[in-house]
Scaffold this motif. Structure first.
Motif, PDB file in Angstrom:
ATOM      1  N   VAL A  32     -64.400 -44.638 -71.945  1.00  0.00           N
ATOM      2  CA  VAL A  32     -65.887 -44.999 -70.836  1.00  0.00           C
ATOM      3  C   VAL A  32     -66.434 -46.288 -71.564  1.00  0.00           C
ATOM      4  O   VAL A  32     -67.254 -46.695 -70.877  1.00  0.00           O
ATOM      5  CB  VAL A  32     -66.663 -43.710 -71.216  1.00  0.00           C
ATOM      6  CG1 VAL A  32     -67.748 -43.835 -70.281  1.00  0.00           C
ATOM      7  CG2 VAL A  32     -65.794 -42.404 -71.025  1.00  0.00           C
ATOM      8  N   VAL A  33     -66.159 -46.629 -72.776  1.00  0.00           N
ATOM      9  CA  VAL A  33     -66.898 -47.825 -73.571  1.00  0.00           C
ATOM     10  C   VAL A  33     -66.322 -48.900 -72.813  1.00  0.00           C
ATOM     11  O   VAL A  33     -67.064 -50.083 -72.755  1.00  0.00           O
ATOM     12  CB  VAL A  33     -66.916 -47.732 -75.039  1.00  0.00           C
ATOM     13  CG1 VAL A  33     -67.673 -48.873 -75.710  1.00  0.00           C
ATOM     14  CG2 VAL A  33     -67.275 -46.458 -75.292  1.00  0.00           C
ATOM     15  N   GLY A  34     -65.076 -49.408 -72.775  1.00  0.00           N
ATOM     16  CA  GLY A  34     -64.813 -50.798 -72.523  1.00  0.00           C
ATOM     17  C   GLY A  34     -63.896 -51.189 -73.482  1.00  0.00           C
ATOM     18  O   GLY A  34     -63.589 -52.637 -73.219  1.00  0.00           O
ATOM     19  N   CYS A  35     -63.682 -50.607 -74.649  1.00  0.00           N
ATOM     20  CA  CYS A  35     -63.174 -51.383 -75.811  1.00  0.00           C
ATOM     21  C   CYS A  35     -62.216 -50.568 -76.538  1.00  0.00           C
ATOM     22  O   CYS A  35     -61.929 -50.821 -77.901  1.00  0.00           O
ATOM     23  CB  CYS A  35     -64.142 -52.155 -76.592  1.00  0.00           C
ATOM     24  SG  CYS A  35     -65.295 -51.293 -77.330  1.00  0.00           S
TER      25      CYS A  35
ATOM     26  N   GLY B 203     -56.697 -48.436 -63.935  1.00  0.00           N
ATOM     27  CA  GLY B 203     -57.815 -49.091 -63.767  1.00  0.00           C
ATOM     28  C   GLY B 203     -58.697 -48.410 -62.600  1.00  0.00           C
ATOM     29  O   GLY B 203     -58.144 -47.982 -61.705  1.00  0.00           O
ATOM     30  N   THR B 204     -59.861 -48.374 -62.832  1.00  0.00           N
ATOM     31  CA  THR B 204     -60.875 -47.661 -61.801  1.00  0.00           C
ATOM     32  C   THR B 204     -62.081 -48.435 -61.728  1.00  0.00           C
ATOM     33  O   THR B 204     -62.688 -48.757 -62.715  1.00  0.00           O
ATOM     34  CB  THR B 204     -60.990 -46.041 -62.280  1.00  0.00           C
ATOM     35  OG1 THR B 204     -61.778 -45.367 -61.252  1.00  0.00           O
ATOM     36  CG2 THR B 204     -61.690 -45.846 -63.539  1.00  0.00           C
ATOM     37  N   PHE B 205     -62.524 -48.702 -60.658  1.00  0.00           N
ATOM     38  CA  PHE B 205     -63.733 -49.320 -60.278  1.00  0.00           C
ATOM     39  C   PHE B 205     -64.491 -48.460 -58.992  1.00  0.00           C
ATOM     40  O   PHE B 205     -64.045 -48.608 -58.116  1.00  0.00           O
ATOM     41  CB  PHE B 205     -63.583 -50.913 -59.670  1.00  0.00           C
ATOM     42  CG  PHE B 205     -64.905 -51.456 -59.483  1.00  0.00           C
ATOM     43  CD1 PHE B 205     -65.781 -51.758 -60.498  1.00  0.00           C
ATOM     44  CD2 PHE B 205     -65.106 -52.018 -58.070  1.00  0.00           C
ATOM     45  CE1 PHE B 205     -66.948 -52.384 -60.070  1.00  0.00           C
ATOM     46  CE2 PHE B 205     -66.355 -52.750 -57.870  1.00  0.00           C
ATOM     47  CZ  PHE B 205     -67.330 -52.983 -58.874  1.00  0.00           C
ATOM     48  N   ILE B 206     -65.799 -48.179 -59.432  1.00  0.00           N
ATOM     49  CA  ILE B 206     -66.591 -47.239 -58.681  1.00  0.00           C
ATOM     50  C   ILE B 206     -65.901 -46.125 -57.975  1.00  0.00           C
ATOM     51  O   ILE B 206     -64.763 -45.690 -58.350  1.00  0.00           O
ATOM     52  CB  ILE B 206     -67.431 -47.884 -57.616  1.00  0.00           C
ATOM     53  CG1 ILE B 206     -66.412 -48.856 -56.709  1.00  0.00           C
ATOM     54  CG2 ILE B 206     -68.135 -48.830 -58.404  1.00  0.00           C
ATOM     55  CD1 ILE B 206     -67.214 -49.551 -55.607  1.00  0.00           C
ATOM     56  N   GLY B 207     -66.206 -45.356 -57.048  1.00  0.00           N
ATOM     57  CA  GLY B 207     -65.662 -44.246 -56.477  1.00  0.00           C
ATOM     58  C   GLY B 207     -65.504 -44.706 -54.863  1.00  0.00           C
ATOM     59  O   GLY B 207     -66.131 -45.259 -54.400  1.00  0.00           O
ATOM     60  N   HIS B 208     -64.142 -44.120 -54.337  1.00  0.00           N
ATOM     61  CA  HIS B 208     -64.270 -44.715 -52.828  1.00  0.00           C
ATOM     62  C   HIS B 208     -63.573 -43.065 -52.081  1.00  0.00           C
ATOM     63  O   HIS B 208     -62.744 -42.361 -52.753  1.00  0.00           O
ATOM     64  CB  HIS B 208     -63.473 -45.678 -52.455  1.00  0.00           C
ATOM     65  CG  HIS B 208     -61.858 -45.527 -52.886  1.00  0.00           C
ATOM     66  ND1 HIS B 208     -61.585 -45.470 -54.114  1.00  0.00           N
ATOM     67  CD2 HIS B 208     -60.874 -45.675 -52.163  1.00  0.00           C
ATOM     68  CE1 HIS B 208     -60.303 -45.566 -54.240  1.00  0.00           C
ATOM     69  NE2 HIS B 208     -59.698 -45.619 -53.021  1.00  0.00           N
ATOM     70  N   PHE B 209     -64.064 -42.775 -51.087  1.00  0.00           N
ATOM     71  CA  PHE B 209     -63.890 -41.477 -50.426  1.00  0.00           C
ATOM     72  C   PHE B 209     -64.129 -40.327 -51.220  1.00  0.00           C
ATOM     73  O   PHE B 209     -63.803 -39.256 -51.088  1.00  0.00           O
ATOM     74  CB  PHE B 209     -62.459 -41.528 -50.053  1.00  0.00           C
ATOM     75  CG  PHE B 209     -61.988 -42.645 -49.336  1.00  0.00           C
ATOM     76  CD1 PHE B 209     -62.537 -42.899 -47.810  1.00  0.00           C
ATOM     77  CD2 PHE B 209     -60.961 -43.696 -49.500  1.00  0.00           C
ATOM     78  CE1 PHE B 209     -62.333 -43.978 -47.223  1.00  0.00           C
ATOM     79  CE2 PHE B 209     -60.588 -44.669 -48.678  1.00  0.00           C
ATOM     80  CZ  PHE B 209     -61.124 -44.732 -47.525  1.00  0.00           C
ATOM     81  N   THR B 210     -65.388 -40.528 -52.301  1.00  0.00           N
ATOM     82  CA  THR B 210     -65.631 -39.546 -53.063  1.00  0.00           C
ATOM     83  C   THR B 210     -67.087 -39.050 -53.122  1.00  0.00           C
ATOM     84  O   THR B 210     -67.559 -38.295 -53.667  1.00  0.00           O
ATOM     85  CB  THR B 210     -65.351 -39.568 -54.662  1.00  0.00           C
ATOM     86  OG1 THR B 210     -65.751 -41.004 -54.974  1.00  0.00           O
ATOM     87  CG2 THR B 210     -63.789 -39.549 -54.570  1.00  0.00           C
ATOM     88  N   PHE B 211     -67.849 -40.159 -52.482  1.00  0.00           N
ATOM     89  CA  PHE B 211     -69.204 -39.825 -52.337  1.00  0.00           C
ATOM     90  C   PHE B 211     -69.890 -38.521 -51.805  1.00  0.00           C
ATOM     91  O   PHE B 211     -70.752 -37.933 -52.421  1.00  0.00           O
ATOM     92  CB  PHE B 211     -70.162 -41.086 -51.831  1.00  0.00           C
ATOM     93  CG  PHE B 211     -71.063 -41.617 -52.189  1.00  0.00           C
ATOM     94  CD1 PHE B 211     -71.096 -42.961 -53.211  1.00  0.00           C
ATOM     95  CD2 PHE B 211     -72.453 -40.808 -52.283  1.00  0.00           C
ATOM     96  CE1 PHE B 211     -72.263 -43.277 -53.957  1.00  0.00           C
ATOM     97  CE2 PHE B 211     -73.654 -41.414 -52.832  1.00  0.00           C
ATOM     98  CZ  PHE B 211     -73.481 -42.343 -53.611  1.00  0.00           C
ATOM     99  N   GLU B 212     -69.412 -38.350 -50.548  1.00  0.00           N
ATOM    100  CA  GLU B 212     -69.873 -37.192 -49.843  1.00  0.00           C
ATOM    101  C   GLU B 212     -69.468 -35.712 -50.530  1.00  0.00           C
ATOM    102  O   GLU B 212     -70.390 -34.870 -50.803  1.00  0.00           O
ATOM    103  CB  GLU B 212     -69.509 -37.025 -48.504  1.00  0.00           C
ATOM    104  CG  GLU B 212     -70.038 -35.907 -47.595  1.00  0.00           C
ATOM    105  CD  GLU B 212     -69.832 -35.957 -46.390  1.00  0.00           C
ATOM    106  OE1 GLU B 212     -70.087 -35.137 -45.499  1.00  0.00           O
ATOM    107  OE2 GLU B 212     -69.323 -37.048 -45.442  1.00  0.00           O
TER     108      GLU B 212
ATOM    109  N   GLY C  68     -64.614 -48.075 -68.575  1.00  0.00           N
ATOM    110  CA  GLY C  68     -65.732 -49.035 -69.067  1.00  0.00           C
ATOM    111  C   GLY C  68     -65.400 -50.248 -68.992  1.00  0.00           C
ATOM    112  O   GLY C  68     -64.242 -50.866 -69.020  1.00  0.00           O
ATOM    113  N   LEU C  69     -66.588 -51.280 -68.374  1.00  0.00           N
ATOM    114  CA  LEU C  69     -66.588 -52.606 -68.380  1.00  0.00           C
ATOM    115  C   LEU C  69     -67.100 -53.282 -69.340  1.00  0.00           C
ATOM    116  O   LEU C  69     -68.188 -53.268 -69.546  1.00  0.00           O
ATOM    117  CB  LEU C  69     -67.209 -52.986 -66.871  1.00  0.00           C
ATOM    118  CG  LEU C  69     -66.412 -51.928 -65.727  1.00  0.00           C
ATOM    119  CD1 LEU C  69     -67.597 -52.514 -64.488  1.00  0.00           C
ATOM    120  CD2 LEU C  69     -65.311 -52.468 -65.582  1.00  0.00           C
TER     121      LEU C  69
END
Length: 347
Positions: A245-248, A290-299, A267-268
């Motif tokens: 979650v930290v990015g390092c 790798g994962t960046f934001i969520g898609h098709f999960t907001f609702e 983490g970024l």
């Protein structure tokens, strides 16, 4: 319109590198036929907001933009062609605006859109009293959803977007490396999935204690070894999945998982450079996602929080009015706070 809309409003504006201000600015008005005008009830300060305001900055934003994207709001006016919302609806919103026609958008990965624009970074966001947003980005909440619950939807959605890459099943084991607000959300979501073991690590005793309250079984402070804890909890095999979650902490996450396990690079940290053992990675058959934001999960995220599947309101440790944004930012940077939320129109 259901209420009188003032001509001006308060907003937190990113002026230039290292400088921001609470300004009185013109209240936005409806311009597009499918737009909503919303009254912002709450807006969390994200780590990205903090990175934007650092000198040097750790994240990009357009000078003059209103920051903020972790929002919950009330609809106060709608465009002529809006057919899904009406004044009085309580909504949360996906602040990321994809183009809809590039290769990534057509392939279902709109979160990787080549022309993705983000409210609060590229265009005006929600750390203000009113804002205009497309109805396509809004999600209506069930009546009675607590404002503090709804204010956490966007960051929880990012965690949900990461977890959809895993085969979540009851009885599995996990490591969460880093227990800031997002790490704590991961702990709660994994516990709700039926995790047998959750190893959580952080330098903060307070955040580790909160991780324990949310469902972590093994807590690793600065004097503990998360890798050893993962082995001990799984008869020497390693956990099924680990999340940096930290990015390092990617090398440590790889050491935590079993053969054939999964690692989530969440983490970024653009300044971090890490070395991994590719031969070990290949021979053990570990997968890095790798994962960046969520898609098709907001609702589904909004519905889950509204239904109380997990109750994360305890993560909000500090609440401020918009005039006190400086104090709120200082609380976030002190490390003593968890989630800091601004209430632009008062609490």
């Amino acid at each position: 319109m259901t209420m009188d809309i003032p001509a001006t409003m308060k907003a937190v504006v990113f002026e230039r590198v290292g400088h921001w201000a609470v300004r009185q600015v013109p209240t936005p008005r409806l311009t597009g036929p499918t737009d909503l005008l919303v009254r912002v009830l709450a807006c969390g300060i994200c780590g990205t907001d903090n990175q934007i305001l650092l000198d040097p900055p750790g994240a990009h934003a357009t000078p003059g933009v209103i920051i903020g994207h972790e929002m919950v709001a009330e609809v106060v006016a709608v465009g002529d062609a809006v057919d899904a919302f009406q004044p009085g609806d309580m909504v949360v919103g996906d602040n990321n605006l994809p183009c809809g026609h590039c290769t990534m958008c057509h392939g279902g990965q709109y979160n990787e859109c080549a022309s993705l624009r983000s409210m609060g970074e590229d265009i005006d966001g929600f750390m203000c009293q009113y804002q205009v947003m497309p109805q396509s980005q809004a999600i209506r909440l069930p009546a009675g959803t607590p404002v503090d619950t709804a204010a956490l939807t966007e960051p929880v959605n990012c965690a949900m977007g990461a977890l959809q890459k895993l085969d979540l099943r009851p009885g599995k084991s996990y490591a969460v490396l880093g227990c800031g607000p997002i790490g704590l959300m991961f702990v709660a979501l994994l516990k709700a999935s039926g995790a047998a073991h959750i190893v959580a690590s952080d330098l903060s005793a307070e955040r580790l204690a909160m991780a324990g309250e949310l469902g972590a079984d093994i807590l690793c402070d600065r004097g503990s070894d998360p890798v050893a804890a993962c082995r001990n909890a799984t008869d020497g095999i390693g956990v099924d999945a680990a999340i940096d979650v930290v990015g390092c902490l990617l090398p440590q996450a790889l050491d935590c998982v079993r053969k054939g396990g999964d690692v989530i690079a969440f983490g970024l940290n653009a300044r971090s450079r890490q070395t991994i053992d590719q031969a070990d990675l290949a021979m053990r058959g570990v997968t890095i996602h790798g994962t960046f934001i969520g898609h098709f999960t907001f609702e589904t995220t909004a519905r889950m929080l509204a239904a109380g599947v997990v109750d994360l309101r305890r993560l909000i440790t500090d609440r401020f009015d918009i005039d006190d944004f400086g104090e709120a930012l200082a609380a976030l940077r002190s490390g003593s706070s968890c989630k800091v939320v601004i209430y632009p129109n008062g609490r």
